[in-house]
Design an enzyme around this catalytic site. Structure first.
Site, PDB file in Angstrom:
ATOM      1  N   GLY A 206      33.483  46.661  38.267  1.00  0.00           N
ATOM      2  CA  GLY A 206      33.564  45.725  39.392  1.00  0.00           C
ATOM      3  C   GLY A 206      34.411  46.272  40.525  1.00  0.00           C
ATOM      4  CG  ASP A 207      37.142  44.589  41.815  1.00  0.00           C
ATOM      5  OD1 ASP A 207      36.705  43.527  42.282  1.00  0.00           O
ATOM      6  OD2 ASP A 207      37.893  44.646  40.829  1.00  0.00           O
ATOM      7  CD  GLU A 208      31.632  48.338  40.819  1.00  0.00           C
ATOM      8  OE1 GLU A 208      31.497  47.272  41.455  1.00  0.00           O
ATOM      9  OE2 GLU A 208      31.475  48.426  39.597  1.00  0.00           O
TER      10      GLU A 208
ATOM     11  CE  LYS B 277      29.523  44.134  42.644  1.00  0.00           C
ATOM     12  NZ  LYS B 277      30.764  44.751  42.175  1.00  0.00           N
TER      13      LYS B 277
ATOM     14  N   GLY C 230      34.554  38.823  43.862  1.00  0.00           N
ATOM     15  CA  GLY C 230      35.215  38.825  45.163  1.00  0.00           C
ATOM     16  C   GLY C 230      34.563  39.905  46.003  1.00  0.00           C
ATOM     17  CG  HIS C 231      30.837  40.436  46.271  1.00  0.00           C
ATOM     18  ND1 HIS C 231      29.539  40.154  45.939  1.00  0.00           N
ATOM     19  CD2 HIS C 231      31.400  40.917  45.133  1.00  0.00           C
ATOM     20  CE1 HIS C 231      29.327  40.451  44.664  1.00  0.00           C
ATOM     21  NE2 HIS C 231      30.449  40.905  44.164  1.00  0.00           N
ATOM     22  CB  THR C 232      35.898  42.453  50.822  1.00  0.00           C
ATOM     23  OG1 THR C 232      36.697  41.953  49.747  1.00  0.00           O
ATOM     24  CG2 THR C 232      36.681  42.363  52.111  1.00  0.00           C
TER      25      THR C 232
ATOM     26  CD  GLN D 230      31.450  39.449  37.819  1.00  0.00           C
ATOM     27  OE1 GLN D 230      30.323  39.158  37.481  1.00  0.00           O
ATOM     28  NE2 GLN D 230      32.151  38.678  38.626  1.00  0.00           N
TER      29      GLN D 230
ATOM     30  CB  THR E  69      32.236  39.068  33.297  1.00  0.00           C
ATOM     31  OG1 THR E  69      32.286  37.717  33.767  1.00  0.00           O
ATOM     32  CG2 THR E  69      30.877  39.696  33.630  1.00  0.00           C
TER      33      THR E  69
ATOM     34  CB  VAL F 191      34.613  57.124  55.396  1.00  0.00           C
ATOM     35  CG1 VAL F 191      33.979  58.273  54.633  1.00  0.00           C
ATOM     36  CG2 VAL F 191      33.741  56.727  56.584  1.00  0.00           C
ATOM     37  N   GLY F 192      35.616  53.648  54.827  1.00  0.00           N
ATOM     38  CA  GLY F 192      36.465  52.587  55.367  1.00  0.00           C
ATOM     39  C   GLY F 192      35.759  51.269  55.189  1.00  0.00           C
TER      40      GLY F 192
HETATM   41  P1  IMP Z   1      35.951  36.460  33.773  1.00  0.00           P
HETATM   42  O1  IMP Z   1      34.696  36.976  34.362  1.00  0.00           O
HETATM   43  O2  IMP Z   1      36.794  35.666  34.713  1.00  0.00           O
HETATM   44  O3  IMP Z   1      35.718  35.755  32.469  1.00  0.00           O
HETATM   45  O4  IMP Z   1      36.854  37.736  33.392  1.00  0.00           O
HETATM   46  C1  IMP Z   1      36.460  38.676  32.383  1.00  0.00           C
HETATM   47  C2  IMP Z   1      36.849  40.091  32.789  1.00  0.00           C
HETATM   48  O5  IMP Z   1      36.057  40.505  33.881  1.00  0.00           O
HETATM   49  C3  IMP Z   1      38.294  40.244  33.239  1.00  0.00           C
HETATM   50  O6  IMP Z   1      38.756  41.517  32.857  1.00  0.00           O
HETATM   51  C4  IMP Z   1      38.216  40.164  34.742  1.00  0.00           C
HETATM   52  O7  IMP Z   1      39.280  40.805  35.377  1.00  0.00           O
HETATM   53  C5  IMP Z   1      36.895  40.899  34.968  1.00  0.00           C
HETATM   54  N1  IMP Z   1      36.239  40.489  36.206  1.00  0.00           N
HETATM   55  C6  IMP Z   1      35.564  39.353  36.444  1.00  0.00           C
HETATM   56  N2  IMP Z   1      35.076  39.340  37.697  1.00  0.00           N
HETATM   57  C7  IMP Z   1      35.441  40.501  38.254  1.00  0.00           C
HETATM   58  C8  IMP Z   1      35.200  41.097  39.527  1.00  0.00           C
HETATM   59  O8  IMP Z   1      34.532  40.546  40.402  1.00  0.00           O
HETATM   60  N3  IMP Z   1      35.747  42.323  39.729  1.00  0.00           N
HETATM   61  C9  IMP Z   1      36.446  42.970  38.766  1.00  0.00           C
HETATM   62  N4  IMP Z   1      36.672  42.462  37.571  1.00  0.00           N
HETATM   63  C10 IMP Z   1      36.179  41.241  37.301  1.00  0.00           C
END
Ligand code: IMP
Length: 425
Positions: free
Chosen positions: A11-13, A15, A39-41, A224, A239, A414-415
């Site tokens: 996740g958090d790549e 996207k 959390g998509h920014t 994710q 998740t 790159v940003g």
């Molecule tokens: P949950 O999805 O809230 O149940 O969390 C399960 C796992 O997935 C935990 O390690 C969270 O930190 C991770 N996780 C859930 N959503 C994200 C995301 O959008 N980005 C990164 N990690 C995530």
């Protein structure tokens, strides 16, 4: 042209940015899994939008946004997101569709998530406490689930909620010695959700298939990343949904056969939030450097992210299970200033070298990484907009990633801004 965009790591790549950039040429963007844990920014000029439930096409005024049946919808957060966009004159009234089959995250899910995590102590998953796991568990269990369509029959919903809350309260008291919650309060909230969201609630599967027949172009947006996929990730530290492209057909009712291109998004390094194995983690000054340079703090929870080197074994696995055609490599600028950069090209498990990622927590915790070390670069990349203008060492780094993953890197970030994107095809 229909494309599916998913994360290739934990996740958090990045996207959100990729979807926003590509949405310029798409008619529809569909979220197919996860919930407000995402959390998509999206950064547009000087404005930053943090989206949790709304597809990342939302900030483009003409893009139709679909929340598919595979998403678990927290109406409180959705309302907040819609209001925040409205404050910036971005309105979704005529272009948001929510699946009537999407399940609803209610207060007891969030409470259950919190109580369970607290009770697990050292063994906790490190969830986002957004009620995701408990809501998906109710979906699979069926008897205590509420879907968007249930908001249509408010009298029936009242008695459904009475039963569910009675059941949940028994669990809260017996397992956690916790205070009960009020069914009436949840029901009152549901009445507001019905007023607010029923106008958007529909059969999104039918809509998507009609749109395909009409020749519309669709982006399917994953949440994710593949390594957090419930079935194919690092269970139990995952998740509760199929976050890889394998979740796309089930999460929106469109078979993957109808997708022309699967684009995987990876960071030029690796991050992870929450607990679980992370073979290339750098719990040292390198990890700290990456965290500070890359602003690696959770969009949803604000937690500092664990940081480490690019893991070609893990990404190649994600590429394989996701049938990925090409890679968008984000945050390349973050690595500037490191003398040397490492890439994990293989794992050594019990003395044996392998390049196939074992999605198995025990094996992963016994893994030793086999690294290749490449020279870094000093130059700031944030103004570069052509591949050939990147420093030689940065180009070599990308080529090495392509060689190890056997996929072309067609987009380079790159940003955070839209124009800080290099296209190679
Ligand atoms: P949950 O999805 O809230 O149940 O969390 C399960 C796992 O997935 C935990 O390690 C969270 O930190 C991770 N996780 C859930 N959503 C994200 C995301 O959008 N980005 C990164 N990690 C995530």
């Amino acid at each position: 042209m229909n494309s599916c965009i998913t994360g290739l790591q934990w996740g958090d790549e990045g996207k959100g940015k990729v979807v926003d950039v590509l949405a310029e040429h798409s008619d529809i963007v569909v979220r197919y899994s996860g919930g407000a844990n995402a959390g998509h920014t999206v950064v547009v000029g000087d404005s930053t939008f943090a989206l949790h439930l709304l597809p990342s096409g939302s900030v483009r005024p003409n893009t139709i946004c679909v929340i598919g049946n595979g998403v678990v919808v927290d109406p409180d957060i959705l309302e907040m997101e819609i209001d925040k966009l409205a404050q910036r004159n971005i309105t979704l009234t005529s272009r948001l569709l929510i699946s009537e089959n999407a399940h609803v995250v209610l207060d007891y899910h969030k409470k259950e998530d919190q109580l369970r995590e607290d009770s697990l102590g050292q063994n906790k998953i490190g969830t986002t406490i957004r009620g995701i796991g408990p809501c998906y568990a109710d979906k699979v269990g069926r008897s205590y689930a509420i879907r968007m369509a249930d908001l249509r029959d408010i009298e029936k919903l009242k008695s459904q909620l009475r039963n569910i809350v009675e059941y949940k309260n028994k669990i809260f008291a017996a397992l956690y010695n916790a205070e009960p919650i009020s069914a009436d309060q949840i029901f009152e909230k549901c009445k507001c959700y019905a007023d607010k969201f029923l106008p958007f609630t529909t059969d999104t599967t039918e809509f998507l298939h009609k749109s395909i027949v009409d020749g519309k172009s669709i982006l399917f947006e994953g949440a994710q990343g593949c390594l957090l996929d419930l079935d194919h990730g690092t269970f139990p530290f995952v998740t509760s949904s199929n976050a890889s492209p394998l979740g796309m057909p089930a999460g929106c009712g469109v078979p993957s056969k109808m997708v022309d291109k699967f684009l995987g998004v990876a960071k030029a390094y690796t991050t992870r939030v929450g607990a679980g194995p992370f073979p290339t983690e750098q719990d040292n000054e390198i990890g700290q450097y990456i965290r500070e340079q890359g602003g690696e703090y959770g969009t949803t929870t604000g937690r500092p992210r664990r940081c480490g080197w690019f893991d070609a074994v893990a990404v190649s696995y994600a590429v394989t299970i996701g049938a990925i055609d090409s890679i968008a490599l984000m945050h390349l600028d973050t690595l500037a200033g490191l003398k040397e950069i490492k890439i994990c090209r293989a794992y050594k498990i019990n003395g044996k070298e392998t390049t196939f990622f074992p999605a198995n927590t025990t094996k992963l915790s016994q893994t030793e990484c086999v690294y290749e070390t490449l020279p870094g670069w000093e130059e700031d990349l944030t103004e570069v907009n052509d591949f050939s203008d990147l420093p030689l060492n940065a180009r070599n780094y990308i080529c090495q990633i392509e060689e190890l993953t056997k996929k072309p890197v067609t987009i380079i970030g790159v940003g955070p801004k839209r124009n800080q994107t290099i296209f190679r095809q």
